[in-house]
Write an enzyme that holds these catalytic residues in place. Structure first.
Site, PDB file in Angstrom:
ATOM      1  N   GLU A  92      32.257  36.558  30.253  1.00 56.41           N
ATOM      2  CA  GLU A  92      31.221  37.149  31.102  1.00 56.41           C
ATOM      3  C   GLU A  92      30.789  38.496  30.518  1.00 56.41           C
ATOM      4  O   GLU A  92      31.625  39.381  30.316  1.00 56.41           O
ATOM      5  CB  GLU A  92      31.763  37.299  32.530  1.00 56.41           C
ATOM      6  CG  GLU A  92      31.926  35.930  33.204  1.00 56.41           C
ATOM      7  CD  GLU A  92      33.123  35.843  34.142  1.00 56.41           C
ATOM      8  OE1 GLU A  92      33.816  36.852  34.345  1.00 56.41           O
ATOM      9  OE2 GLU A  92      33.375  34.730  34.654  1.00 56.41           O
TER      10      GLU A  92
ATOM     11  N   SER B  70      31.866  31.622  35.620  1.00 55.60           N
ATOM     12  CA  SER B  70      32.206  30.207  35.718  1.00 55.60           C
ATOM     13  C   SER B  70      33.469  29.977  34.896  1.00 55.60           C
ATOM     14  O   SER B  70      33.459  29.313  33.874  1.00 55.60           O
ATOM     15  CB  SER B  70      31.006  29.427  35.139  1.00 55.60           C
ATOM     16  OG  SER B  70      31.084  28.064  35.409  1.00 55.60           O
ATOM     17  N   GLU B  71      34.566  30.587  35.360  1.00 54.34           N
ATOM     18  CA  GLU B  71      35.756  30.673  34.508  1.00 54.34           C
ATOM     19  C   GLU B  71      36.328  29.318  34.120  1.00 54.34           C
ATOM     20  O   GLU B  71      36.766  29.132  32.991  1.00 54.34           O
ATOM     21  CB  GLU B  71      36.840  31.523  35.177  1.00 54.34           C
ATOM     22  CG  GLU B  71      36.576  33.025  35.171  1.00 54.34           C
ATOM     23  CD  GLU B  71      35.721  33.495  36.328  1.00 54.34           C
ATOM     24  OE1 GLU B  71      35.346  32.644  37.178  1.00 54.34           O
ATOM     25  OE2 GLU B  71      35.406  34.696  36.424  1.00 54.34           O
TER      26      GLU B  71
ATOM     27  N   PHE C 103      39.550  39.560  34.568  1.00 57.89           N
ATOM     28  CA  PHE C 103      40.765  40.041  35.225  1.00 57.89           C
ATOM     29  C   PHE C 103      41.774  38.890  35.294  1.00 57.89           C
ATOM     30  O   PHE C 103      41.396  37.759  35.610  1.00 57.89           O
ATOM     31  CB  PHE C 103      40.467  40.533  36.647  1.00 57.89           C
ATOM     32  CG  PHE C 103      39.706  41.824  36.690  1.00 57.89           C
ATOM     33  CD1 PHE C 103      40.365  43.046  36.798  1.00 57.89           C
ATOM     34  CD2 PHE C 103      38.315  41.834  36.623  1.00 57.89           C
ATOM     35  CE1 PHE C 103      39.662  44.243  36.834  1.00 57.89           C
ATOM     36  CE2 PHE C 103      37.606  43.034  36.664  1.00 57.89           C
ATOM     37  CZ  PHE C 103      38.277  44.241  36.758  1.00 57.89           C
TER      38      PHE C 103
ATOM     39  N   ASP D  60      43.746  38.243  37.463  1.00 62.76           N
ATOM     40  CA  ASP D  60      43.738  37.705  38.830  1.00 62.76           C
ATOM     41  C   ASP D  60      42.843  36.467  38.944  1.00 62.76           C
ATOM     42  O   ASP D  60      43.039  35.629  39.819  1.00 62.76           O
ATOM     43  CB  ASP D  60      43.241  38.780  39.794  1.00 62.76           C
ATOM     44  CG  ASP D  60      43.863  40.134  39.506  1.00 62.76           C
ATOM     45  OD1 ASP D  60      44.718  40.571  40.292  1.00 62.76           O
ATOM     46  OD2 ASP D  60      43.507  40.757  38.477  1.00 62.76           O
TER      47      ASP D  60
ATOM     48  N   HIS E 161      42.375  42.590  41.807  1.00 64.25           N
ATOM     49  CA  HIS E 161      41.988  43.030  40.465  1.00 64.25           C
ATOM     50  C   HIS E 161      43.063  43.897  39.817  1.00 64.25           C
ATOM     51  O   HIS E 161      42.755  44.710  38.948  1.00 64.25           O
ATOM     52  CB  HIS E 161      40.676  43.835  40.506  1.00 64.25           C
ATOM     53  CG  HIS E 161      39.463  43.036  40.855  1.00 64.25           C
ATOM     54  ND1 HIS E 161      39.209  42.596  42.130  1.00 64.25           N
ATOM     55  CD2 HIS E 161      38.423  42.589  40.100  1.00 64.25           C
ATOM     56  CE1 HIS E 161      38.061  41.922  42.148  1.00 64.25           C
ATOM     57  NE2 HIS E 161      37.565  41.904  40.928  1.00 64.25           N
TER      58      HIS E 161
END
Lengths: 337, 331
Positions: free
Chosen positions: A30, A69-70, A93, A95, A139
C-alpha cells in the site's frame, strides 16, 4: 569515521542494492510508491514508513502500489514467488496479519512440506510491529511469536540499522518465506552501516555485551533496552552477557545455552504479551537443556497480558524498559535458595 | 457485462487435439470413479472430494495452457491436476498416502501439486487460490513471457473475500489472469442459488471491470471456446476475465456425504447432460473422430487407472525419516 544512517535508510539501501543485484526482486504494498492514479506525484510516499522512497523511479515497473487489499497482494507476492520472482511485500502493520494470515500460514508456509519438497517460495513480507507511538491496540502489537510458531516461516527481528540492512539482504536472497519485523519506534534510530552490500546469516545470535554474571536474551527493539540495562548494571558491578538472536525462527539455541552454561542465570526480554512468546520459549529451552547450570530461577520481562493501551501514561507502563530489566536482573543475581 | 455463449458451431481443435481432450476427460472420470469405489473399501485415508461430472471445465480451460501458464485449484482438485499434466499414477499414490506420491505422501488428496507443471496445488482453503494466481499472473507479466494464471474456484469460494479482492487486484494491475468459477450448485450442502446473492457469479465481473461469461459446464466445446477467448485476450495484455461454469457434481461434497440435501439432478445429468457422452456424440456425428478411436482411449485409460491403483496399493508409505524433511529449503 564510519558512515551513520537511520534504520529506515538502512532498509531502503538493502532494497535498492538487492533490486540492482537481482532483477527478479520486486516490491509491492500500500502506497509503496504512493500516488498511483492520483493527480500529484506518483511516488509521493515510498510507503507510509518511507522505506521504499525513491525506488519507484529507479526501478521502473518493479515497485507496485496495491489497493488496500492485504489478502490479495500478500497472496500475489507468494504466488509470484513460486514462479521465479523474489517479491518483497509490505504489510503495513503486523496487526493486519488478521486479514491475510491464511495466505501466509496456510499457503506460503506449507507449500514446501505439503508438496513433498518441490516448492520454493522466496517471498519476504516486511511488516511494522511494536508499541511506543501511541498507535493503540490495533497498530502496536508485537506479534512475531505467532509467526514463530509456524513451521515453514522464518522470522526476523532486526535490532539496529546495521542489523536491518544485512538481515533484509539475507531475507531477500533466502529461498524460504521470511517475515521481516521492523520496530516502528526504530525507523529514525541511527547507527553505523557500511555502504557496501552485506548479509547477516539467520540463526546466528549477536553478542551485544559480554559478561560472566547473567545472560540477558532480548529481541528486536528490546535489544537496545537490554544493552542500556546492562550498562547500568555494569556500573553496579554486575556483568551481563546480552544476546540478540536476530531471528526467532531459526533460533540460535546453541549460543543461548552456551551463555547460560557460563553465567548460570537467565533473563529474557520480549515486548510481546507474556503467554507463548519468545520469553517463555527461551525459558523453556534453558530449563530443559541447561537446568544443571542454573543458579537462580529464570526471569521474564514482557508486556502484560493486555491489548496495547493508547494513553501515554499507560503505554509507557506497558512497554518493558531498562529499569524493569535492571530490576529483574538484580533479583536473579541476588537470588538465594 | 455478462453474456451467455451458445454452443459453438465447431471446435477449432484438430483430431489429435480432440482425442487429447477426450483422453483427459476420460482419465479424470475413471480416476474419480475408481477413487469413489476404493474409498468405500476404507483403504483411502482422510477427506476426498471428487470432480466427476465437471471434467469439461478443467479440460476445456487447460487444453489452452502450456508451460508458461499456471493454475490454482480447490479441495476438489484431481481434475485440474490431471488436466494440467500431473501424473495420475503419482496422484493415486498420493491419495493413498504413499512415499511414491506426487507429494511423497505429505499432501494427500487436497494438496496434490506439481510446480514444475505450473500446478500450484489443490487447496484445502476455500478461496485460497485466487490471490496466488494474481501472483503467478504478475510474474508472467513481469517476465513478459505471455503466460497466464488461471484460478479455479467453486461457488462457495465466490463469496470469500480473497476471491473478490483478487478480482479487483487483477483488474487494477491488468493481470493476465482468468478466474473460473465452477458453480456445481452446492457449497458443501448449501445451494449456490441461496448463498450467492446475485443471479449469477459471472454478474459480479461487472463490479470489477472485467468481462463475465456464463458457460454450460457439461459442454466441453462451450468451455473451450470461452476459455480460449479469455486466455487469448489475457496473453495479449487485455486483462482478466471471470468465467462461470455451471454444472453439477456427480458425487457428494466429500466421499461419505449422504447428500440428503439434493434432489435427483445427478441421474438426469449423467443420463442427458454428461460431458463425455455429449463429446462422443458430437465428434462422431460430425465425422471428426471414429468411435473406435475413442474406444481405444477408453481401454488405455482403464489400463492406466488400474495400474495406478495397483502401484499405489503396493507402494511403500513414508517413514520416520521423512517426518521432519522439506519444511524449509535451508534452516
Amino acid at each position: 569515521m564510519a558512515r551513520t544512517i537511520s534504520y529506515r535508510e538502512a532498509l531502503n539501501e538493502a532494497l535498492r542494492q538487492e533490486m540492482h543485484r537481482d532483477s527478479s526482486v520486486i516490491v509491492m504494498g500500500e502506497d509503496n510508491a504512493g500516488g498511483a492514479g492520483a493527480p500529484g506525484a506518483d511516488d509521493a510516499w515510498g510507503g507510509v514508513l518511507g522505506v521504499t522512497k525513491g525506488l519507484y523511479h529507479e526501478f521502473p515497473g518493479r515497485v507496485l502500489d496495491t489497493p488496500i487489499s492485504e489478502s490479495a497482494f500478500v497472496g500475489a507476492a507468494i504466488g509470484a514467488a513460486t514462479r521465479g520472482m523474489r517479491p518483497v511485500a509490505e504489510l503495513m502493520f503486523i496487526d493486519f496479519m488478521g486479514v491475510c494470515f491464511d495466505q501466509i500460514f496456510n499457503q506460503a508456509a506449507k507449500f514446501r512440506y505439503m508438496f513433498g519438497g518441490k516448492a520454493v517460495t522466496p517471498v519476504v513480507i516486511r511488516t511494522m510491529y511494536g508499541a511506543g507511538l501511541r498507535a493503540a491496540a490495533q497498530h502496536s502489537q508485537s506479534l512475531y511469536p505467532i509467526f514463530t510458531t509456524v513451521p515453514g516461516l522464518k522470522v526476523v527481528v532486526p535490532s539496529s540499522p546495521y542489523e536491518a540492512k544485512g538481515l533484509l539482504a539475507q531475507a531477500i536472497r533466502d529461498d524460504d518465506p521470511v517475515i521481516f519485523c521492523e520496530h516502528k519506534a526504530m525507523y529514525d534510530a541511527v547507527g553505523e552501516v557500511p555502504e557496501e552490500s552485506y548479509t547477516i546469516p539467520f540463526g546466528e545470535a549477536n553478542i551485544v555485551r559480554e559478561g560472566e554474571d547473567v545472560t540477558i536474551v532480548a529481541f528486536g527493539r528490546m535489544v537496545s533496552v537490554a544493552a542500556q540495562a546492562a550498562d547500568e548494571l555494569a556500573a553496579s558491578g554486575v556483568q551481563a552477557d546480552v544476546l540478540d538472536p536476530r531471528t526467532t525462527s531459526p533460533l540460535d539455541t546453541e549460543s543461548i545455552l552456551e551463555s547460560v552454561e557460563n553465567t548460570g542465570r537467565l533473563v529474557v526480554v520480549d515486548e510481546a504479551t507474556p503467554r507463548c512468546n519468545l520469553a517463555t520459549d527461551v525459558a523453556a529451552l534453558v530449563a530443559k537443556e541447561a537446568f544443571g547450570a542454573l543458579r537462580a530461577p529464570i526471569e521474564m520481562v514482557t508486556a502484560p497480558h493486555t491489548p496495547v493501551p493508547f494513553s501515554d501514561a499507560l503505554e509507557d507502563l506497558y512497554i518493558p524498559d531498562a529499569q524493569r530489566v535492571v530490576n529483574a536482573t538484580k533479583s536473579v543475581v541476588q537470588w538465594q535458595r | 457485462m455478462t453474456e451467455t455463449l451458445s454452443t459453438p458451431a465447431a471446435g477449432e481443435l484438430n483430431a489429435e487435439g480432440l482425442l487429447d481432450a477426450y483422453r483427459t476427460m476420460r482419465t479424470i472420470r475413471v480416476f474419480e470413479e475408481r477413487v469413489h469405489d476404493e474409498f468405500a473399501t476404507g483403504e483411502i485415508p482422510g477427506f476426498v472430494h471428487l470432480y466427476a461430472g465437471e471434467e469439461a471445465s478443467a479440460t476445456g480451460v487447460c487444453s489452452h495452457l502450456d508451460a508458461r501458464d499456471s493454475i490454482a485449484s480447490t479441495h476438489r482438485g484431481h481434475g485440474h491436476c490431471i488436466a494440467k499434466g500431473v501424473d495420475p499414477v503419482e496422484m493415486m499414490a498420493e491419495i493413498y498416502g504413499k512415499r511414491t506420491g506426487s507429494c511423497h505422501g505429505k499432501g494427500g488428496s487436497m494438496h496434490i501439486a506439481d510446480l514444475s507443471k505450473g500446478m500450484l496445488g489443490a487447496n484445502g482453503i476455500v478461496g485460497g487460490g485466487p490471490p496466488l494466481i494474481c501472483g503467478t499472473a504478475l510474474a508472467a507479466k513481469q517476465q513478459n513471457n505471455g503466460g497466464v494464471g488461471v484460478a479455479f474456484f467453486g461457488d462457495g469460494a465466490s463469496n470469500q473475500g480473497t476471491t473478490l479482492e483478487s478480482l479487483n487486484l487483477a483488474s487494477v494491475w491488468n493481470l493476465p489472469a482468468i478466474f473460473v468459477a465452477e458453480n456445481n450448485g452446492y457449497a458443501e450442502a448449501t445451494a449456490s442459488t441461496w448463498s450467492v446473492a446475485a443471479d449469477n457469479i459471472a454478474d459480479r465481473a461487472a463490479g470489477f471491470g472485467m468481462p463475465g461469461v456464463i458457460v454450460d459446464g457439461f459442454d466441453f466445446f462451450a468451455v473451450h471456446e470461452a476459455a480460449g477467448e479469455a486466455i487469448s485476450r489475457a496473453r495479449e495484455g487485455g486483462g482478466p476475465t471471470l468465467i462461470e461454469v455451471k454444472f453439477t457434481r456427480y458425487f457428494g461434497h466429500f466421499e461419505g456425504d449422504q447428500q440428503a440435501y439434493r434432489a435427483d439432478e445427478v441421474a438426469n445429468a449423467r443420463d442427458k447432460l454428461d460431458c463425455l457422452k455429449r463429446f462422443r456424440a458430437r465428434v462422431t456425428e460430425s465425422g471428426q473422430l471414429e468411435s473406435s478411436a475413442l474406444d481405444t482411449v477408453d481401454s488405455e485409460v482403464a489400463a492406466l487407472i488400474e495400474s495406478a491403483v495397483t502401484e499405489a496399493k503396493a507402494a511403500p508409505k513414508p517413514t520416520g525419516v521423512d517426518l521432519e524433511t522439506d519444511v524449509y529449503v535451508s534452516y
